[in-house]
Each structure stands twice: as structure tokens, then as C-alpha cells.
Design a protein around this motif. Structure first.
Motif: not given
Length: 179
Positions: A10-35
Motif C-alpha cells: 500500500r505504501f509503495n503503491r501510494r508513493l508510485g502513484e504520487g511520483v507518477a505526477w512528476l512526469a507531467l510536472a517535468m514535461v510542463l517545466l521542460q516546456f517552460a525552460v525551452v520557451m
């Protein structure tokens, strides 16, 4: 024992599902860096470093979740079609012979590396290592600490996998043990 396994899962499932949101944040942040860089000719080092750190966090903190979900790449020909007991034996052996030792070795090898980023025991001063870049992120020490979190969460999930495999080998058909 099964209660502990379920808590680890349960702990690792919650951690993994939470960390998965970093992928979206990473894409948006990289887009901002490029812009910023190519449209406005502005370089912003903290944003660039944040993308690198998110990338590392995504993989390091998501490793145990990936193991839980059986999402790691397997180089197997026989595992998929093998009977349930043989798969359980492979899971047990893989956990005890590979996952647990590698996690323990990771903790051992990284011990001084991580500690030296946080505290200097010789002089008794806090180091709290920061980025060497001007204006870079001040949390390099925390980023290095993720090595231990990675090893501990993967170790916990490896133990969970081993216990579930041992229970399956014993003939326990409890749905909570199914993998």
C-alpha cells in the motif's frame, strides 16, 4: 506477516502513484525552460536543475511501485507460461538473490557519499550540499538522500515479493497473496 506485506504494498503503491505526477510536472517545466530559452532568450538554471531532479525522482522513487506492478522488463522466455509454483519460485529466488543484496549493497556503498553531502563529522559542521551552479538549487543533499529512500523502498518491496512468493509456494491461495 501478511499484514506487513499489505502495508508495504500500500505504501509503495501510494508513493508510485504520487511520483507518477512528476512526469507531467517535468514535461510542463521542460516546456517552460525551452520557451524561456528560445523564445525569450532567458536561461533559468533552477528550472533546468528541477527537471533533472524530477527525472531522477521519477525513476528512483517509482522503482518499488514498478516492481509491485510487475512492470520491470523481464528477459524471460519461460516465466510467462510457467505454472504458478514455478513463477513463485523464480520470484522468491530473484528477490532473495538479486533485489535484497543489490539494495543492501546500494545502502552500503552510498552511505559515506550521502552522509558527506549532509554533515562533516570531522569538523562537526553541517554541509547541506547545494548546486555548484550560480543560482542552482540548494537541495543537492536531499536529492542524494533519495538514494537511500530508493534502496529502502525497493528492499521493502523485494521482501514483500519474497513473502508473497513463499506463501504461494506453500499453497496459500489467499487473494491478498496473489501476484
Amino acid at each position: 506477516m501478511l499484514d506487513l506485506v499489505q502495508r508495504l504494498d500500500r505504501f509503495n503503491r501510494r508513493l508510485g502513484e504520487g511520483v507518477a505526477w512528476l512526469a507531467l510536472a517535468m514535461v510542463l517545466l521542460q516546456f517552460a525552460v525551452v520557451m524561456l530559452r528560445y523564445v525569450f532568450a532567458i536561461g533559468f538554471i533552477p528550472l533546468q536543475e528541477a527537471v533533472w531532479h524530477m527525472h531522477g525522482l521519477l525513476f528512483m522513487l517509482g522503482a518499488a511501485y514498478t516492481l509491485l506492478e510487475d512492470g520491470h522488463v523481464r528477459v524471460d522466455i519461460f516465466y510467462r507460461s510457467a505454472p504458478r509454483r514455478r513463477r513463485a519460485a523464480v520470484d522468491l529466488a530473484g528477490s532473495l538473490l538479486f533485489i535484497v543484496p543489490v539494495c543492501l549493497l546500494t545502502l552500503y556503498v552510498s552511505w559515506n557519499y550521502v552522509l558527506s553531502a549532509i554533515y562533516d563529522f570531522a569538523s562537526g559542521t553541517w554541509i547541506l550540499e547545494r548546486s555548484p551552479e550560480f543560482g542552482g538549487l540548494p537541495l543537492i543533499w536531499a536529492y542524494k538522500l533519495v538514494i537511500w529512500i530508493f534502496a529502502l523502498t525497493l528492499l521493502a518491496q523485494g521482501i514483500s515479493l519474497a513473502v508473497k512468493a513463499a506463501l504461494r509456494l506453500r499453497g496459500d491461495d489467499d487473494p491478498a497473496v496473489a501476484a
